[in-house]
Design a protein around this motif. Sequence first.
Motif, PDB file in Angstrom:
ATOM      1  N   PHE A 161      47.144  38.084  29.722  1.00 32.86           N
ATOM      2  CA  PHE A 161      46.343  38.117  30.992  1.00 32.86           C
ATOM      3  C   PHE A 161      47.206  36.950  31.872  1.00 32.86           C
ATOM      4  O   PHE A 161      47.465  37.090  33.147  1.00 32.86           O
ATOM      5  CB  PHE A 161      44.973  38.084  30.917  1.00 32.86           C
ATOM      6  N   GLU A 162      47.191  35.661  31.199  1.00 37.77           N
ATOM      7  CA  GLU A 162      48.057  34.723  32.020  1.00 37.77           C
ATOM      8  C   GLU A 162      49.374  35.100  32.390  1.00 37.77           C
ATOM      9  O   GLU A 162      49.729  34.957  33.798  1.00 37.77           O
ATOM     10  CB  GLU A 162      48.151  33.332  30.973  1.00 37.77           C
ATOM     11  N   ALA A 163      50.215  35.795  31.678  1.00 35.95           N
ATOM     12  CA  ALA A 163      51.523  36.284  32.009  1.00 35.95           C
ATOM     13  C   ALA A 163      51.413  37.340  32.947  1.00 35.95           C
ATOM     14  O   ALA A 163      52.178  37.212  34.322  1.00 35.95           O
ATOM     15  CB  ALA A 163      52.229  36.930  30.802  1.00 35.95           C
ATOM     16  N   ARG A 164      50.440  38.164  33.158  1.00 34.89           N
ATOM     17  CA  ARG A 164      50.471  39.172  34.112  1.00 34.89           C
ATOM     18  C   ARG A 164      49.918  38.653  35.410  1.00 34.89           C
ATOM     19  O   ARG A 164      50.292  39.051  36.478  1.00 34.89           O
ATOM     20  CB  ARG A 164      49.311  40.115  33.604  1.00 34.89           C
ATOM     21  N   VAL A 183      50.542  35.916  36.527  1.00 30.14           N
ATOM     22  CA  VAL A 183      51.708  35.156  37.099  1.00 30.14           C
ATOM     23  C   VAL A 183      52.711  36.102  38.001  1.00 30.14           C
ATOM     24  O   VAL A 183      53.021  35.889  39.061  1.00 30.14           O
ATOM     25  CB  VAL A 183      52.749  34.335  36.024  1.00 30.14           C
ATOM     26  N   VAL A 184      52.745  37.188  37.011  1.00 24.88           N
ATOM     27  CA  VAL A 184      53.823  38.291  37.641  1.00 24.88           C
ATOM     28  C   VAL A 184      53.506  39.324  38.562  1.00 24.88           C
ATOM     29  O   VAL A 184      53.910  39.610  39.305  1.00 24.88           O
ATOM     30  CB  VAL A 184      54.639  38.884  36.421  1.00 24.88           C
ATOM     31  N   GLU A 185      52.275  39.884  38.337  1.00 29.02           N
ATOM     32  CA  GLU A 185      52.003  40.962  38.757  1.00 29.02           C
ATOM     33  C   GLU A 185      51.465  40.901  40.421  1.00 29.02           C
ATOM     34  O   GLU A 185      51.540  41.770  41.230  1.00 29.02           O
ATOM     35  CB  GLU A 185      50.718  41.816  38.247  1.00 29.02           C
ATOM     36  N   PRO A 186      50.872  40.040  40.809  1.00 28.54           N
ATOM     37  CA  PRO A 186      50.524  39.639  41.970  1.00 28.54           C
ATOM     38  C   PRO A 186      51.667  39.095  43.096  1.00 28.54           C
ATOM     39  O   PRO A 186      51.844  39.785  44.015  1.00 28.54           O
ATOM     40  CB  PRO A 186      49.721  38.177  42.095  1.00 28.54           C
ATOM     41  N   ALA A 187      52.791  38.745  42.390  1.00 27.98           N
ATOM     42  CA  ALA A 187      54.057  38.741  43.026  1.00 27.98           C
ATOM     43  C   ALA A 187      54.749  40.031  43.089  1.00 27.98           C
ATOM     44  O   ALA A 187      55.419  40.449  44.235  1.00 27.98           O
ATOM     45  CB  ALA A 187      54.926  37.874  42.372  1.00 27.98           C
ATOM     46  N   ILE A 188      54.637  40.829  42.165  1.00 26.83           N
ATOM     47  CA  ILE A 188      54.930  42.316  42.382  1.00 26.83           C
ATOM     48  C   ILE A 188      54.519  42.991  43.456  1.00 26.83           C
ATOM     49  O   ILE A 188      55.139  43.670  44.256  1.00 26.83           O
ATOM     50  CB  ILE A 188      55.170  43.058  40.962  1.00 26.83           C
ATOM     51  N   SER A 245      38.023  49.182  37.852  1.00 27.50           N
ATOM     52  CA  SER A 245      39.541  49.120  37.741  1.00 27.50           C
ATOM     53  C   SER A 245      39.678  50.282  39.086  1.00 27.50           C
ATOM     54  O   SER A 245      40.562  49.919  40.051  1.00 27.50           O
ATOM     55  CB  SER A 245      40.152  49.782  36.654  1.00 27.50           C
ATOM     56  N   VAL A 246      38.887  51.454  39.266  1.00 26.17           N
ATOM     57  CA  VAL A 246      39.052  52.361  40.313  1.00 26.17           C
ATOM     58  C   VAL A 246      38.748  51.378  41.598  1.00 26.17           C
ATOM     59  O   VAL A 246      39.518  51.756  42.422  1.00 26.17           O
ATOM     60  CB  VAL A 246      37.837  53.412  40.003  1.00 26.17           C
ATOM     61  N   GLU A 247      37.685  50.612  41.691  1.00 25.64           N
ATOM     62  CA  GLU A 247      37.301  49.980  42.791  1.00 25.64           C
ATOM     63  C   GLU A 247      38.577  48.916  43.084  1.00 25.64           C
ATOM     64  O   GLU A 247      38.974  48.804  44.372  1.00 25.64           O
ATOM     65  CB  GLU A 247      36.013  49.314  42.627  1.00 25.64           C
ATOM     66  N   ASP A 248      39.180  48.388  42.062  1.00 25.96           N
ATOM     67  CA  ASP A 248      40.263  47.269  42.427  1.00 25.96           C
ATOM     68  C   ASP A 248      41.417  48.059  42.728  1.00 25.96           C
ATOM     69  O   ASP A 248      41.986  47.541  43.761  1.00 25.96           O
ATOM     70  CB  ASP A 248      40.338  46.624  41.021  1.00 25.96           C
ATOM     71  N   HIS A 249      41.570  49.153  42.254  1.00 27.74           N
ATOM     72  CA  HIS A 249      42.895  49.938  42.581  1.00 27.74           C
ATOM     73  C   HIS A 249      42.808  50.419  44.091  1.00 27.74           C
ATOM     74  O   HIS A 249      43.849  50.214  44.865  1.00 27.74           O
ATOM     75  CB  HIS A 249      43.126  51.165  41.696  1.00 27.74           C
ATOM     76  N   ARG A 250      41.586  50.674  44.772  1.00 25.64           N
ATOM     77  CA  ARG A 250      41.704  51.178  45.678  1.00 25.64           C
ATOM     78  C   ARG A 250      41.896  50.131  46.777  1.00 25.64           C
ATOM     79  O   ARG A 250      42.491  50.178  47.908  1.00 25.64           O
ATOM     80  CB  ARG A 250      40.141  51.697  46.157  1.00 25.64           C
ATOM     81  N   GLU A 251      41.336  48.969  46.506  1.00 25.81           N
ATOM     82  CA  GLU A 251      41.404  47.494  47.161  1.00 25.81           C
ATOM     83  C   GLU A 251      43.061  47.205  47.146  1.00 25.81           C
ATOM     84  O   GLU A 251      43.753  46.898  48.272  1.00 25.81           O
ATOM     85  CB  GLU A 251      40.688  46.243  46.779  1.00 25.81           C
ATOM     86  N   LEU A 310      43.087  41.712  37.864  1.00 19.83           N
ATOM     87  CA  LEU A 310      43.456  41.245  36.409  1.00 19.83           C
ATOM     88  C   LEU A 310      42.110  40.482  35.987  1.00 19.83           C
ATOM     89  O   LEU A 310      41.747  40.414  35.034  1.00 19.83           O
ATOM     90  CB  LEU A 310      44.483  40.555  36.381  1.00 19.83           C
ATOM     91  N   ASP A 311      41.654  39.497  37.123  1.00 21.82           N
ATOM     92  CA  ASP A 311      40.534  38.576  36.603  1.00 21.82           C
ATOM     93  C   ASP A 311      39.221  39.645  36.419  1.00 21.82           C
ATOM     94  O   ASP A 311      38.677  39.291  35.292  1.00 21.82           O
ATOM     95  CB  ASP A 311      40.187  37.947  37.577  1.00 21.82           C
ATOM     96  N   ASN A 312      39.010  40.474  37.113  1.00 21.13           N
ATOM     97  CA  ASN A 312      37.668  41.441  36.738  1.00 21.13           C
ATOM     98  C   ASN A 312      38.059  42.191  35.434  1.00 21.13           C
ATOM     99  O   ASN A 312      36.972  42.136  34.859  1.00 21.13           O
ATOM    100  CB  ASN A 312      37.636  42.588  37.940  1.00 21.13           C
ATOM    101  N   VAL A 313      39.293  42.511  35.268  1.00 18.91           N
ATOM    102  CA  VAL A 313      39.373  43.249  33.823  1.00 18.91           C
ATOM    103  C   VAL A 313      38.994  42.580  32.667  1.00 18.91           C
ATOM    104  O   VAL A 313      38.319  42.830  31.860  1.00 18.91           O
ATOM    105  CB  VAL A 313      40.803  44.077  33.811  1.00 18.91           C
ATOM    106  N   GLU A 314      39.871  41.381  32.773  1.00 16.72           N
ATOM    107  CA  GLU A 314      39.630  40.501  31.600  1.00 16.72           C
ATOM    108  C   GLU A 314      38.015  39.987  31.686  1.00 16.72           C
ATOM    109  O   GLU A 314      37.488  39.813  30.272  1.00 16.72           O
ATOM    110  CB  GLU A 314      40.474  39.156  31.835  1.00 16.72           C
TER     111      GLU A 314
END
Length: 219
Positions: free
Chosen positions: A91-94, A96-101, A182-188, A209-213
């Motif tokens: 999750f630490e790695a994700r 770092v990278v996924e918000p930038a993506i 996750s569904v709620e987060d994905h909508r956002e 990612l914070d929520n899922v963890e």
Amino acid sequence: MPQQIVSRLLDLIQQRHLGPGDRLPAERELAATMGVSRSSLREALRALTVLGVCEMRHGTGTYVSSLQPDLLVRPLSFVLSLSDGGFDQLFEARRVVEPAIAALAAARIDDATLDRLDALVTRADAVIENADAFLVADVELHDVIREAAGNAILGRFMESIHALGLASRQATGTKRVVRDQSVEDHREIVAALRARDGTGASDAMRRHLDNVERVGRAT
């Protein structure tokens, strides 16, 4: 020595010299070709079998497996289940990278891709009772965002941890509360992408990612 043999055999598979279902040469021939002892070769093949890359069939030899992700991820799921450290670092790695993506995708995404993301969120919600079907939609949504970012280097990094990400999703995705979140987060996330709001998309992905963890650990 067995580790080096494993690496060489994996290279052959990655370079497409060996493919799913292919039979490896006979043990004696393969050992001679690679210039290694048969005992070292056997140890390497056992390791690849444990990893799900190869399968030994009694009386017929050793074959490359189907290389299906579900098969390859099983040992990773087991390792991750033994210690929270694996999940923490993933999750630490994700984070770092996924918000930038997501931020890059917001600037580059087209309407057709946004419609595809909306459809994936709808599909995930429709199959929310089915953890396996939900997993497929979840993974595809993140893959589509990665592709929309249009950065090959970041894309390859995410591909390199794809198996670990799949393992973590299989562990947390069995919990209904995680799927709901996750569904709620994905909508956002998709809403921010549709608004071409890079900062908003990045923040929404980080919150996801914070929520899922957090939710995954709490239940």
